[in-house]
Design an enzyme around this catalytic site. Structure first.
Site, short mmCIF file in Angstrom:
data_model
loop_
_atom_site.label_atom_id
_atom_site.label_comp_id
_atom_site.label_asym_id
_atom_site.label_seq_id
_atom_site.Cartn_x
_atom_site.Cartn_y
_atom_site.Cartn_z
N CYS A 223 0.98 -1.28 0.03
CA CYS A 223 -0.02 -0.06 0.00
C CYS A 223 0.85 1.23 0.00
O CYS A 223 2.00 1.11 0.09
CB CYS A 223 -0.97 -0.16 1.29
SG CYS A 223 -1.70 -1.66 1.45
N ARG B 225 1.50 1.78 -5.92
CA ARG B 225 1.75 0.79 -4.82
C ARG B 225 0.41 -0.23 -4.63
O ARG B 225 0.52 -1.09 -3.62
CB ARG B 225 2.37 1.53 -3.60
CG ARG B 225 3.49 2.41 -3.89
CD ARG B 225 3.94 2.88 -2.44
NE ARG B 225 4.05 1.88 -1.64
CZ ARG B 225 5.28 1.50 -1.53
NH1 ARG B 225 6.29 1.79 -2.29
NH2 ARG B 225 5.74 0.58 -0.46
N TRP C 91 -3.73 -2.06 -1.29
CA TRP C 91 -3.51 -3.08 -1.99
C TRP C 91 -4.17 -4.18 -1.02
O TRP C 91 -3.43 -4.64 -0.13
CB TRP C 91 -2.32 -3.46 -2.53
CG TRP C 91 -2.20 -4.92 -3.56
CD1 TRP C 91 -2.29 -4.75 -4.80
CD2 TRP C 91 -1.83 -6.27 -3.15
NE1 TRP C 91 -2.19 -6.12 -5.15
CE2 TRP C 91 -2.01 -6.79 -4.34
CE3 TRP C 91 -1.63 -6.82 -1.61
CZ2 TRP C 91 -1.65 -8.22 -4.33
CZ3 TRP C 91 -1.25 -8.09 -1.98
CH2 TRP C 91 -1.20 -8.64 -2.98
N ASN D 255 0.77 0.44 6.00
CA ASN D 255 1.31 -0.28 4.92
C ASN D 255 2.06 -1.60 5.53
O ASN D 255 3.02 -1.25 6.20
CB ASN D 255 2.38 0.54 3.92
CG ASN D 255 3.07 -0.39 3.11
OD1 ASN D 255 2.61 -1.50 2.41
ND2 ASN D 255 4.29 -0.04 2.57
N GLY D 256 1.63 -2.64 5.19
CA GLY D 256 2.28 -3.78 5.78
C GLY D 256 1.26 -5.02 5.98
O GLY D 256 -0.02 -4.93 5.71
N GLU E 35 10.98 -13.32 -19.51
CA GLU E 35 10.53 -12.01 -19.25
C GLU E 35 9.40 -11.55 -20.28
O GLU E 35 8.20 -10.88 -19.78
CB GLU E 35 11.59 -10.83 -19.28
CG GLU E 35 11.51 -9.49 -19.06
CD GLU E 35 10.71 -9.16 -17.81
OE1 GLU E 35 10.59 -10.04 -17.23
OE2 GLU E 35 10.53 -7.96 -17.77
N LYS F 283 5.71 -9.91 -19.24
CA LYS F 283 5.02 -8.78 -19.70
C LYS F 283 3.84 -8.69 -20.13
O LYS F 283 2.73 -8.05 -19.90
CB LYS F 283 5.97 -8.11 -20.45
CG LYS F 283 7.31 -7.55 -19.96
CD LYS F 283 7.26 -6.27 -19.24
CE LYS F 283 7.12 -6.53 -17.60
NZ LYS F 283 8.30 -6.72 -16.78
N GLU G 111 1.03 -9.74 -17.51
CA GLU G 111 0.94 -9.09 -16.53
C GLU G 111 0.20 -7.50 -17.08
O GLU G 111 -0.85 -7.36 -16.25
CB GLU G 111 2.25 -8.54 -16.00
CG GLU G 111 2.38 -7.49 -14.87
CD GLU G 111 3.71 -7.17 -14.55
OE1 GLU G 111 4.74 -7.36 -15.51
OE2 GLU G 111 4.04 -6.82 -13.64
N HIS H 298 8.83 -32.27 -25.89
CA HIS H 298 8.74 -32.85 -24.92
C HIS H 298 7.44 -32.81 -24.02
O HIS H 298 7.11 -33.25 -23.00
CB HIS H 298 9.83 -32.82 -23.71
CG HIS H 298 11.20 -33.11 -24.34
ND1 HIS H 298 11.53 -34.13 -24.29
CD2 HIS H 298 12.06 -32.21 -24.63
CE1 HIS H 298 12.74 -34.40 -24.79
NE2 HIS H 298 13.00 -33.17 -25.10
N LYS I 231 3.10 -2.43 -7.27
CA LYS I 231 4.48 -2.29 -8.04
C LYS I 231 5.53 -2.89 -6.74
O LYS I 231 6.47 -3.67 -7.23
CB LYS I 231 4.92 -0.67 -7.97
CG LYS I 231 6.26 -0.47 -8.30
CD LYS I 231 6.44 -0.67 -9.79
CE LYS I 231 7.76 -0.39 -10.24
NZ LYS I 231 7.86 -0.95 -11.50
C1 AGP Z 1 7.47 -6.98 -13.17
O1 AGP Z 1 6.78 -6.26 -14.32
C2 AGP Z 1 6.67 -7.43 -11.80
N1 AGP Z 1 5.91 -6.08 -11.68
C3 AGP Z 1 7.10 -8.21 -10.87
O2 AGP Z 1 7.61 -9.27 -11.24
C4 AGP Z 1 8.64 -7.52 -9.97
O3 AGP Z 1 9.65 -7.51 -10.88
C5 AGP Z 1 8.68 -8.28 -8.78
O4 AGP Z 1 7.69 -8.13 -8.16
C6 AGP Z 1 10.07 -8.04 -8.07
O5 AGP Z 1 10.19 -6.50 -7.69
P1 AGP Z 1 11.31 -5.89 -7.50
O6 AGP Z 1 12.28 -5.91 -8.24
O7 AGP Z 1 10.80 -4.51 -6.86
O8 AGP Z 1 11.81 -6.81 -6.14
#
Ligand code: AGP
Length: 607
Positions: free
Chosen positions: A2, A27, A75, A101-102, A480, A484, A487, A503, A602
């Site tokens: 959050c 966040r 969040w 937050n937490g 990756e 992307k 996500e 396989h 994030k």
């Molecule tokens: C990537 O697009 C993601 N949002 C996510 O996988 C991110 O890379 C992951 O949560 C790790 O975050 P960090 O690099 O802040 O540790």
């Protein structure tokens, strides 16, 4: 996960809080709220949904008078994202309001205890226990109540506290969640991230675990968990507010993709001197490096995939075995780590809970920790023995782009530098590698310029599901690329080592199954080409990513996006760019909320 903000001054607080929440919305964004103290009572406004809805409800803050307040963008962890579960939460007597937050891990036990004492809960959140504990321990001394409350909490928290008995004073306390204090002129602030502070001040204080701060318009005092006052250093934020704004781009993600040449340059350039790589922050001598018999790279999500690419470069150049481990797995795996293990911990935010836990686990077994981190002063940067910052600047879009490529840049620097220190590469190979890395920013710009046709390609390939394939470094990029796509566009995507298709998964290939083939590892290009032929034979439409001048691929793939040629060890940093753009344009075509994908945040500060 959050975002929290707080303000105390002499101007209207609500607009300041709403603006700060807007800057922290990345966040978490399933509900939001503010609490403002005015005329001896606290008014709370909160809504499920986005901050824009809260702005509408409060007429951009104009409807909520008062010069001191706290705010929250959520969040959800405990309880659905409803109005009632949104923060701030109020104590039963209306004296305290808090934002958090937490996660409070022992909240169930605390909740039972408080209910037995007669406290009434309105929400399903873990946070509400904290505000009732404050009321419970309050006997006229707010700081003492905060300390007693904090002593009862297990888990992670950054708490912002407002109390009617201190009409110009905010209290904050942190444990394992980021919290930064902003020092203004005649006003002071707190926030989960400096991005919410830079439009007001560049002078900040990073709070440490266990510390409590008291903010009035004229002063900030910090004490440790025993209540002893301590002097904290003031840090200066080095970037401007424009860096945290969209600057004319439709989305932060597109802006951050376009910033990659500059970001990678910022990561690399200061580390070249006289044609040599200088990693001043990595104080390991050749002798100490010779004691390292294993490297573990640990991270989550894209940072983990950056580690997968880095592994190839480190193993090839340094000839040290590298294990890449998901932090969420490593932390519980009883890892085989000792004082001869060097652990590379990669994180854009520096606050990812699983990554921090994996770091601590490895540290407790004697390993040395190298953090590769973007956010200055973050938890991982502080915990690591050595930190190499990626210098990407603020990354706001939930989907990382420049965060990832700058991680790659730093991993490449590390690989070349260590290989040379250990004498595993000769002078000429070293010079060539340095030249290749120095050219990366320019080649990234060329990659972006060469891929202007991607919006139309994306509209042809963004079907119900996509396969991403590649071998070796290209496989790491495929991982990756698929993440992307999933996500931000919500399309199903699989990533496969190209040689693994037959396989099992090739059974899924037919004319409805587009395949994205990354083909930038020259030593294995022929092999991947055979895999392209195999999927084409089963009807798949293939989009390939290849080096400019690769004629063979043009005759096999349906579409090709080209990138400039570079040593294959470093090609992931270029090859990922078309995949980022592909995901971006696919998501745009589908009308997705690109910067704030559903269910995500994030910075994942919970397990
Ligand atoms: C990537 O697009 C993601 N949002 C996510 O996988 C991110 O890379 C992951 O949560 C790790 O975050 P960090 O690099 O802040 O540790």
């Amino acid at each position: 996960m959050c975002g929290i903000v707080g303000f105390t001054g002499s101007r209207s607080a609500a607009p300041v809080l709403l603006k700060g929440l807007g800057q922290l919305e990345y966040r978490g964004y399933d509900s939001a709220g503010i609490a403002v103290l005015d005329g001896g009572s606290i008014r709370v406004e909160k809504v499920s949904g986005r901050i824009a809805k809260l702005c509408e409800k409060t007429r951009d803050g104009a409807a909520v008078p008062g010069v001191i307040g706290i705010g929250h963008t959520r969040w959800a962890t405990h309880g659905a994202p409803t109005d009632v579960n949104a923060h701030p939460h109020l104590s039963n007597d209306g004296r305290f309001a808090i934002v958090h937050n937490g996660i409070i891990e022992n909240y169930l036990a605390l909740r039972d205890e408080l209910i037995a004492d007669g406290y009434v809960f309105e929400s399903e959140t873990d946070t509400e226990t904290v505000v009732h504990l404050l009321e419970h321990y309050y006997d006229g001394d707010i700081k003492a109540a905060v300390m007693k409350t904090a002593a009862r909490l297990e888990g992670s928290y950054a708490l912002g506290i407002l109390c009617t008995d201190a009409p110009d004073t905010l209290y904050v306390v942190r444990e394992a969640s980021p919290l930064i204090l902003g020092i203004g002129v005649g006003e002071n602030y707190f926030a989960s991230d400096v991005t919410a502070l830079v439009s007001h001040t560049k002078n900040v204080i990073y709070l440490e675990d266990g510390e409590i701060a008291r903010l009035t318009p004229a002063s900030i005092t910090v004490c440790d968990c025993t209540g002893r006052e301590i002097q904290k250093p003031i840090s200066r934020v080095t970037w401007n507010v424009e860096a945290a704004e969209k600057g004319g781009y439709e989305h932060f993600m597109l802006k951050e993709i376009m910033e990659q040449p500059a970001a990678v340059k910022a990561a690399l350039a200061p580390r070249f001197r006289d044609g040599r790589i200088r990693l001043d922050d990595l104080e390991l001598t050749a002798e100490e490096l010779r004691q390292v018999n294993k490297i573990i790279i640990t991270a989550c999500g894209s940072a983990y995939y950056a580690g997968c690419s880095g592994r190839y470069a480190i193993e090839k150049l340094c000839r040290i075995p590298v294990q890449v481990e998901l932090a969420s797995e490593l932390r519980y795996s009883d890892p085989m780590v000792d004082e001869h293990t060097l652990v590379l911990v990669i994180s854009q935010s520096g606050e990812t809970a699983d990554t921090i836990a994996a770091l601590k686990e490895c540290r407790s077994r004697g390993a040395k920790i190298l953090g590769i981190v973007n956010v200055v002063g973050s938890t991982i940067a502080k915990l690591a023995d050595y930190t190499l910052y990626t210098w990407a600047g603020p990354e706001i879009a939930v989907a990382t782009t420049k965060g990832y490529t700058t991680q790659l840049a730093v991993l490449y620097l590390f690989a070349v530098c260590v290989a040379e220190k250990l004498g595993r590469i000769g002078a000429e190979q070293y010079r060539n590698a340095v030249r290749a890395l120095q050219s990366l920013p320019k080649l990234l710009q060329q990659t972006i310029d060469m891929n202007y046709q991607l919006p139309s390609v994306a509209s042809r390939y963004a079907s119900r599901s996509l396969f991403f394939i590649g071998r070796n470094t290209d496989y790491a990029v495929a991982l990756e690329g698929a993440l992307k796509m999933k996500e931000i566009s919500y399309l199903h995507a699989e990533s496969y080592a190209a040689g693994e298709l037959k396989h099992g998964t090739i059974a899924l290939i037919d004319e409805n199954q587009p395949v994205i083939a990354v083909c930038c590892n020259e030593a294995l290009a022929e092999k991947t080409l055979s895999n392209i032929v195999e999927v084409k034979a089963r009807g798949a439409k293939v989009l390939a990513v290849a080096f400019r001048g690769n004629k063979g691929i043009v005759s096999q793939a349906d579409d090709v996006v080209f990138i400039p040629r570079i040593d294959s060890i470093f090609s992931a940093a270029l090859a990922v760019v078309p995949l980022q753009l592909l995901a971006y344009y696919a998501a745009k075509e589908k009308g997705c909320d690109i910067d704030k994908p559903k269910n995500l945040a994030k910075s994942v500060t919970v397990e």
